[in-house]
Design a protein around this motif. Structure first.
Motif, PDB file in Angstrom:
ATOM      1  N   PRO A  99       0.879  -1.182  -0.195  1.00  0.00           N
ATOM      2  CA  PRO A  99       0.346   0.561   0.367  1.00  0.00           C
ATOM      3  C   PRO A  99       1.239   1.423  -0.194  1.00  0.00           C
ATOM      4  O   PRO A  99       2.224   0.878   0.660  1.00  0.00           O
ATOM      5  CB  PRO A  99      -0.190  -0.287   1.626  1.00  0.00           C
ATOM      6  CG  PRO A  99      -0.570  -1.724   1.592  1.00  0.00           C
ATOM      7  CD  PRO A  99       0.683  -2.523   1.095  1.00  0.00           C
ATOM      8  N   THR A 100       0.601   2.441  -0.820  1.00  0.00           N
ATOM      9  CA  THR A 100       0.809   3.323  -1.098  1.00  0.00           C
ATOM     10  C   THR A 100       0.547   4.646  -0.123  1.00  0.00           C
ATOM     11  O   THR A 100       1.160   5.304   0.516  1.00  0.00           O
ATOM     12  CB  THR A 100       1.456   3.716  -2.611  1.00  0.00           C
ATOM     13  OG1 THR A 100      -0.318   4.310  -2.615  1.00  0.00           O
ATOM     14  CG2 THR A 100       2.079   2.683  -3.160  1.00  0.00           C
ATOM     15  N   LYS A 101      -0.956   4.721   0.657  1.00  0.00           N
ATOM     16  CA  LYS A 101      -1.380   5.409   1.149  1.00  0.00           C
ATOM     17  C   LYS A 101      -1.154   5.449   2.617  1.00  0.00           C
ATOM     18  O   LYS A 101      -0.642   4.407   3.356  1.00  0.00           O
ATOM     19  CB  LYS A 101      -2.325   5.375   1.063  1.00  0.00           C
ATOM     20  CG  LYS A 101      -3.205   5.635   0.065  1.00  0.00           C
ATOM     21  CD  LYS A 101      -4.833   6.251  -0.014  1.00  0.00           C
ATOM     22  CE  LYS A 101      -4.882   6.408  -1.771  1.00  0.00           C
ATOM     23  NZ  LYS A 101      -6.010   6.121  -1.421  1.00  0.00           N
ATOM     24  N   LEU A 102      -1.010   6.761   3.299  1.00  0.00           N
ATOM     25  CA  LEU A 102      -0.198   6.678   5.036  1.00  0.00           C
ATOM     26  C   LEU A 102      -1.691   6.252   5.151  1.00  0.00           C
ATOM     27  O   LEU A 102      -1.990   6.971   5.185  1.00  0.00           O
ATOM     28  CB  LEU A 102       0.119   8.136   5.262  1.00  0.00           C
ATOM     29  CG  LEU A 102       1.459   8.234   4.265  1.00  0.00           C
ATOM     30  CD1 LEU A 102       2.333   9.738   4.881  1.00  0.00           C
ATOM     31  CD2 LEU A 102       2.998   7.902   4.401  1.00  0.00           C
ATOM     32  N   PRO A 103      -0.998   6.310   6.638  1.00  0.00           N
ATOM     33  CA  PRO A 103      -1.855   5.959   7.808  1.00  0.00           C
ATOM     34  C   PRO A 103      -3.601   7.163   7.941  1.00  0.00           C
ATOM     35  O   PRO A 103      -2.821   8.389   7.760  1.00  0.00           O
ATOM     36  CB  PRO A 103      -2.125   6.044   8.785  1.00  0.00           C
ATOM     37  CG  PRO A 103      -0.233   5.279   8.648  1.00  0.00           C
ATOM     38  CD  PRO A 103       0.386   5.761   7.178  1.00  0.00           C
TER      39      PRO A 103
END
Length: 163
Positions: A99-103
């Motif tokens: 996954p590339t999105k941050l929390p």
């Protein structure tokens, strides 16, 4: 050429789909049930179809409760079906990327307010069946709570139906 793994998966799905229908190709010759209006009379699945004049009423009344024991007499059709399509694409040989999105951002709202209503009082005594409550069952008979467990062989089905 179909990969062996794909073929095995389709066979496994087909077997699992048919497994839940196993044993529903004949009435259970040892199964007996009591009549709703007469808790002493035991009948077998064949009773459902013995009288053409009463066939429809008997099936409507009893089959919802006995159809898994009497699938032939109740015209029960197993609805589990084998897969009708093959998968649309083959699995990729490489795993997908991480996954590339941050929390997500931390919650911004504080806790909710306490409930505004006070709890109700605790029960004052033990629970009990009503001695005055009555209703009409599927056969048109007026029954009370004691009727639910009057016949030990029918009590589970009656409780599931009426409680």
């Amino acid at each position: 050429m179909i990969p062996l793994l794909f073929f095995s998966l389709v066979v496994l799905l087909f077997q699992d789909a048919n497994a839940s229908c196993k044993g529903l190709d004949m009435d259970d010759p040892n199964y007996q049930f009591t009549l709703f209006h007469d808790n002493k009379t035991l009948v077998k699945c064949s009773w459902l179809t013995e009288n053409d004049d009463k066939l429809s009423n008997r099936k409507t009344t009893y089959c919802p409760y006995v159809e898994l024991h009497c699938p032939i007499s109740c015209d029960y059709v197993c609805t589990t079906k084998a897969p009708i399509q093959t998968p649309t694409s083959r699995p990729s040989s490489m795993p997908s990327t991480s996954p590339t999105k941050l929390p997500t951002i931390s919650p911004t709202k504080g806790p909710t307010k306490f409930p505004s209503k006070a709890p109700t009082n605790a029960p004052t005594g033990p629970c009990a069946d009503s001695s005055t409550y009555e209703w009409t069952n599927d056969l048109g008979n007026t029954v009370d709570c004691a009727w639910l467990t009057k016949n030990s062989k029918q009590s589970r089905q009656r409780i599931e139906r009426w409680c």
